[in-house]
Design a protein around this motif. Structure first.
Motif, short mmCIF file in Angstrom:
data_model
loop_
_atom_site.label_atom_id
_atom_site.label_comp_id
_atom_site.label_asym_id
_atom_site.label_seq_id
_atom_site.Cartn_x
_atom_site.Cartn_y
_atom_site.Cartn_z
N ASN A 1 0.83 -1.20 0.00
CA ASN A 1 0.00 0.00 0.00
C ASN A 1 0.87 1.26 0.00
O ASN A 1 1.55 1.57 0.99
CB ASN A 1 -0.93 0.00 1.22
N LEU A 2 0.89 1.98 -1.11
CA LEU A 2 1.66 3.21 -1.24
C LEU A 2 0.74 4.42 -1.06
O LEU A 2 -0.39 4.43 -1.53
CB LEU A 2 2.34 3.29 -2.61
N THR A 3 1.24 5.41 -0.37
CA THR A 3 0.50 6.66 -0.18
C THR A 3 1.34 7.83 -0.70
O THR A 3 2.54 7.69 -0.93
CB THR A 3 0.18 6.89 1.31
N VAL A 4 0.70 8.97 -0.87
CA VAL A 4 1.40 10.16 -1.32
C VAL A 4 1.17 11.28 -0.31
O VAL A 4 0.03 11.71 -0.10
CB VAL A 4 0.91 10.61 -2.72
N ASP A 5 2.25 11.72 0.33
CA ASP A 5 2.17 12.85 1.26
C ASP A 5 2.31 14.15 0.46
O ASP A 5 3.24 14.30 -0.34
CB ASP A 5 3.30 12.78 2.29
N ILE A 6 1.38 15.08 0.69
CA ILE A 6 1.43 16.39 0.04
C ILE A 6 1.40 17.46 1.11
O ILE A 6 0.41 17.60 1.85
CB ILE A 6 0.26 16.56 -0.95
N GLU A 7 2.48 18.19 1.22
CA GLU A 7 2.59 19.24 2.23
C GLU A 7 2.53 20.62 1.56
O GLU A 7 3.19 20.86 0.54
CB GLU A 7 3.90 19.11 3.01
N HIS A 8 1.75 21.54 2.17
CA HIS A 8 1.61 22.91 1.65
C HIS A 8 2.58 23.82 2.39
O HIS A 8 2.86 23.63 3.58
CB HIS A 8 0.18 23.41 1.86
N ASP A 9 3.05 24.84 1.68
CA ASP A 9 3.95 25.79 2.35
C ASP A 9 3.19 26.83 3.16
O ASP A 9 3.78 27.60 3.90
CB ASP A 9 4.85 26.48 1.32
N LYS A 10 1.84 26.84 3.03
CA LYS A 10 1.02 27.79 3.77
C LYS A 10 -0.17 27.07 4.39
O LYS A 10 -0.74 26.16 3.79
CB LYS A 10 0.51 28.90 2.84
N LYS A 11 -0.52 27.49 5.59
CA LYS A 11 -1.66 26.88 6.27
C LYS A 11 -2.97 27.39 5.68
O LYS A 11 -3.96 26.66 5.62
CB LYS A 11 -1.60 27.16 7.76
N LYS A 12 -2.99 28.68 5.28
CA LYS A 12 -4.19 29.27 4.70
C LYS A 12 -3.86 29.78 3.31
O LYS A 12 -2.84 30.44 3.11
CB LYS A 12 -4.71 30.42 5.57
N LEU A 13 -4.72 29.47 2.36
CA LEU A 13 -4.52 29.88 0.98
C LEU A 13 -5.58 30.89 0.58
O LEU A 13 -6.77 30.70 0.87
CB LEU A 13 -4.59 28.67 0.05
N GLY A 14 -5.15 31.96 -0.08
CA GLY A 14 -6.07 32.93 -0.63
C GLY A 14 -6.03 32.89 -2.15
O GLY A 14 -5.28 32.13 -2.76
N THR A 15 -6.85 33.73 -2.77
CA THR A 15 -6.87 33.77 -4.22
C THR A 15 -5.60 34.44 -4.74
O THR A 15 -5.00 35.28 -4.08
CB THR A 15 -8.10 34.54 -4.72
N ARG A 16 -5.17 34.03 -5.92
CA ARG A 16 -4.00 34.58 -6.61
C ARG A 16 -2.74 34.52 -5.75
O ARG A 16 -1.90 35.42 -5.81
CB ARG A 16 -4.27 36.00 -7.09
N GLU A 17 -2.62 33.49 -4.97
CA GLU A 17 -1.43 33.31 -4.14
C GLU A 17 -0.55 32.21 -4.72
O GLU A 17 -1.05 31.22 -5.26
CB GLU A 17 -1.81 32.94 -2.70
N LYS A 18 0.74 32.38 -4.58
CA LYS A 18 1.67 31.35 -5.01
C LYS A 18 1.68 30.21 -3.99
O LYS A 18 1.77 30.44 -2.79
CB LYS A 18 3.08 31.91 -5.17
N VAL A 19 1.55 28.98 -4.50
CA VAL A 19 1.52 27.79 -3.65
C VAL A 19 2.69 26.89 -4.03
O VAL A 19 2.97 26.69 -5.20
CB VAL A 19 0.20 27.01 -3.83
N THR A 20 3.37 26.37 -3.03
CA THR A 20 4.41 25.37 -3.25
C THR A 20 4.02 24.10 -2.52
O THR A 20 3.75 24.11 -1.32
CB THR A 20 5.78 25.86 -2.76
N LEU A 21 3.97 23.00 -3.27
CA LEU A 21 3.62 21.70 -2.71
C LEU A 21 4.85 20.80 -2.70
O LEU A 21 5.63 20.79 -3.66
CB LEU A 21 2.51 21.02 -3.53
N GLN A 22 5.01 20.07 -1.63
CA GLN A 22 6.05 19.04 -1.55
C GLN A 22 5.37 17.68 -1.66
O GLN A 22 4.50 17.34 -0.85
CB GLN A 22 6.82 19.14 -0.24
N ILE A 23 5.77 16.90 -2.65
CA ILE A 23 5.11 15.63 -2.96
C ILE A 23 6.07 14.49 -2.66
O ILE A 23 7.18 14.44 -3.21
CB ILE A 23 4.67 15.60 -4.43
#
Length: 826
Positions: free
Chosen positions: A356-378
């Motif tokens: 059983n493989l899973t994929v962890d996805i971590e966000h660089d921000k706890k709260k996201l707004g519109t037109r914001e840059k998001v970085t995900l760690q996969i």
């Protein structure tokens, strides 16, 4: 004397003295399976798209995966995948040739806003897969919706039709269930306990339970049962000799009767139990010799797992298989009798918790707004939390426009389930939604009992006379053709040839064509178009003889005719929920309005009325042909693909059908004039050279006279312009030919467009334009590493709400990965 046994579909010839030795047959099975696993394995392809449905003028973004069908590792056969988009009229409206160096490659299709809405077919395959049944191709249905206004009209018409239908159906009666019975192992055997799965095929009964019971021929009640989800049920029976049995199902107080398969007096059974961590297997027989001489074989997708030869005359035995060392997927268990006939079979699905493989996805921000840059760690991880090296693709979708359906096909369900089973399993994602769930394991086991293995039959595997595999694995692009004398005797002949790629750096190769004039260059790996030159000389490239260039070069079509189109066993990824489709159309309408308003702001013009007409397929083809000629269009044109049997016709046979052209044997004239001028791809040829050509060599013929022929010199008696067939990897535009030389643009592998990702910090256009996207982000090629997470960055849009993050792919050990998570923009 030699004796031949026949049973079912298999023929096995006995060895000398009329004795069939189990050890010989066992060795044969092992050798065939090992060969299948190591070199004769099938290939599988899967295509991950960014979403399940689209509107006109959108793009379909996809990643194609190509794997070994046994191990699910990178295939060592093919490096080329063909992906096609096919409309409802079975016309191929888009085709991409992808080079797959590792295990996947990205691609895309632009949906023309002039196309008709409807259900399109997305098909993918390798050339090597064409040797087998087309049902092994990857195929899924994609709905393309029209403009919002059109769809609103269609929806109103559909609602009105539905209302009228409801009025007509007030006297609707429940249909009789269509029921099939599937004894475990294949047959009911007298005096042996048998489990029997039943399947109701009518979809109307898939989400409701039906009660029933089994009676014998004396109406004695034997066993009661209740159907479950997907119309499946199970009962146990021990048939008695000379008795028959009937299943009775209660439909609103009305009893429907179904006869069970007649039991065999003598035979073998396989009975199984699957508790997740281990599989129990019980083998029984009521034969006089019991199980003596029988051979039990278990394999997974063709990889041998277990074999057992019974040397005693015991009538049953039990085996436990721990699943901790097994891969996920279907195990195929077969029992052969002493004569080598398969007498009982069972499919079992293994879901190993260790895999059983899973994929962890971590966000660089706890709260996201519109037109914001998001970085995900996969980071893909195994069940022990260790990072797994993988090739992935990821889609992030607006959940309001494209709600998530966890039951539809994905790479895991396709590779492990539907691609190996006979017949399609509806809603396959249901069985994988909750890992190791006993209820779903039970239902999936019933699916195993009601479906059959389809990748190969024992008959075909053990047959020594294997059919030829005419379609070879592609490892690159080939440029093939023939060389032919320009002067008498006009035959194919061996000549010196030379290929030159005129790209950023010049690449040149030379070879001698064979005695029949054939030459083959490749395999090459290049992308897009490359200016290319092919030359041929009768003697060699250093010779100064005047006749050295009297050679005609004819190019071959590399791949030939596309495979036949069939819509059987389609993956139904389209939703039927009108509310979901209406939500998507609402968003699409808003996006179209935003784009239109922005374009009007950027460019204000006086009103211009443009009247246009959609080009027909014939008009498009003629435009393609016109681009190859000096004279443009001819109203006297013969196209060989429009004539049945043209490949075997001579040029003179083809000219017979053109008005104003007189043909007598090999003598040709236009409206009673003298001999016309013959040309091949713009190159003058001797009129008798035409005798050596056939419809197989020619794409189309134009007949010109008068002013139309005046563009060519010495054309007073008219011109007959022949244009040769070009290979599928040759750009038909701007093909130029002279004696002994031909130049064109060679078509390379497709380079996928980059997904449009707006930059809300540095972008200019984005400052003044609303940003609404149903697919927020598409990442077609993510390669994860063992020592660090993989990062991607993108900007959120103007849409607030929940977004689905879907990741699909393959680990370096061949395990398919599918993961769903969410993110919220406020």
């Amino acid at each position: 004397m030699k004796k031949t046994f026949y049973a079912g579909l298999l023929f096995f010839t006995l060895v000398s003295f009329g004795v069939y030795y189990n050890d010989n047959f066992e060795k044969r099975i092992v050798e065939k399976l090992e060969a299948y696993d190591s070199k004769n394995y099938p290939e599988k392809v899967y295509v991950h798209t960014d979403k399940p449905y689209y509107s006109l003028d959108e793009s379909i973004w996809f990643t194609g995966y190509l794997v070994n069908g046994v191990s699910h590792l990178k295939s060592k056969k093919s490096y080329v995948m063909h992906v096609e988009l096919i409309n409802e009229q079975d016309s191929i409206v888009g085709s991409k040739k992808l080079f797959i160096n590792k295990i996947s490659s990205p691609g895309d299709f632009k949906i023309d806003k002039k196309w008709q809405p409807g259900k399109y077919l997305l098909r993918a395959y390798t050339n090597e897969m064409r040797n087998d049944d087309p049902s092994f191709f990857f195929q899924k249905e994609i709905t393309v919706m029209g403009t919002a206004n059109e769809e609103e009209v269609n929806n109103e018409e559909s609602k009105e039709a539905a209302t009228n239908q409801d009025e007509k159906d007030t006297n609707y009666t429940i249909p009789r269930p269509d029921v099939s019975f599937h004894p475990e192992g294949g047959y009911l055997i007298d005096n042996l306990t048998n489990k029997v799965a039943l399947k109701i095929k009518n979809r109307a009964f898939h989400e409701q339970t039906l009660d029933g019971f089994i009676v014998d021929n004396n109406d004695n009640k034997i066993f009661s049962f209740t159907t479950t989800k997907f119309g499946l049920g199970l009962f146990v029976i021990t048939p008695e000799p000379n008795k028959t049995y009937t299943a009775i199902i209660d439909i609103n107080g009305s009893e429907e009767r179904y006869p069970l398969p007649k039991s065999l007096h003598k035979g073998y059974t396989i009975s199984t139990s699957n508790i997740g961590t281990k599989i129990g297997l019980n083998v029984s027989s009521n034969m006089e010799e019991g199980l003596k001489g029988s051979i039990l074989v278990a394999h997974q997708r063709g990889k041998l797992l277990y074999r057992k030869v019974t040397t005693s005359n015991k009538d049953n035995y039990h085996i436990n298989f721990p699943t901790s060392k097994l891969d996920d997927g279907i195990i195929h268990i077969t029992l052969f009798d002493p004569q080598g006939n398969p007498v009982s079979e069972r499919l079992i699905y293994v879901e190993n918790p260790e895999n059983n493989l899973t994929v962890d996805i971590e966000h660089d921000k706890k709260k996201l707004g519109t037109r914001e840059k998001v970085t995900l760690q996969i980071t893909p991880k195994d069940n022990q939390g260790k990072t797994v090296v993988s090739s992935l693709s990821m889609a992030i979708r607006d959940m309001q426009a494209v709600p998530q359906n966890n039951f539809v096909e994905n790479i895991k369900t396709y590779l492990l389930l539907n691609s190996d089973l006979r017949g399609e399993i509806k809603n396959p994602g249901y069985f994988f939604e909750i890992p190791n769930d006993p209820k779903r394991r039970y239902l999936l086991d019933l699916m195993m009992m009601t479906h059959g293995w389809r990748r190969f039959s024992w008959q075909s595997l053990l047959d020594e006379n294997q059919p030829s595999r005419d379609f070879k694995p592609e490892r690159g692009i080939f440029i093939k053709g023939k060389t032919k004398n320009l002067k008498k005797p006009y035959d194919y002949r061996s000549t010196a040839t030379r290929l030159t790629f005129m790209g950023k750096s010049i690449h040149q190769e030379a070879q001698q064509s064979d005695s029949l004039g054939n030459f083959t260059y490749g395999p090459f790996i290049f992308f897009d178009q490359v200016p290319t030159l092919i030359e041929a000389r009768l003697y060699d490239f250093k010779s100064e003889k005047s006749k050295n260039r009297n050679v005609v070069i004819l190019l071959d079509n590399e791949t030939g005719t596309p495979p036949e189109i069939s819509r059987k066993d389609l993956l139904q990824t389209t939703v039927s929920d009108d509310a979901q489709l209406e939500a998507y159309l609402k968003v699409s309408k808003y996006i179209n309005q935003v784009n239109l308003e922005y374009e009007q702001q950027m460019q204000l013009l006086d009103e211009v009325v443009v009247v246009g007409k959609k080009k027909t397929e014939l008009e498009k083809r003629n435009e393609e042909f016109d681009s190859r000629t000096m004279h443009g269009y001819s109203d006297k044109r013969v196209v060989t693909e429009d004539i049945t049997g043209a490949e075997s016709m001579t040029i003179f046979d083809l000219l017979l059908g053109i008005a104003g052209v007189q043909v007598s044997g090999t003598s040709v004239s236009i409206r009673g004039g003298g001999s016309p001028k013959f040309m091949l791809d713009g190159m003058p040829i001797d009129s008798t050279f035409v005798e050596s050509l056939s419809g197989m060599d020619i794409d189309f013929i134009d007949v010109l006279q008068g002013a139309d022929a005046a563009v060519y010199s010495n054309s007073g008696n008219g011109v007959i312009a022949l244009y040769s067939r070009l290979g599928s990897n040759i750009s038909s535009k701007n093909v130029k030919r002279k004696p002994g030389i031909m130049d064109f643009k060679a078509e390379g592998f497709y380079t996928a467009r980059e997904f449009y990702a707006p930059d809300h910090i540095n972008g200019f256009e984005e400052m003044s334009k609303a940003d609404i996207r149903t697919t927020l982000h598409w990442e077609p090629n993510l390669t994860t590493k063992i020592d660090q997470p993989t990062e991607i960055s993108f900007f959120t849009s103007d849409t607030r709400g929940d977004f689905i993050i879907e990741v699909q792919g393959i680990s370096e050990t061949g395990m398919p990965i599918h993961s769903i998570s969410t993110m919220t923009v406020k």
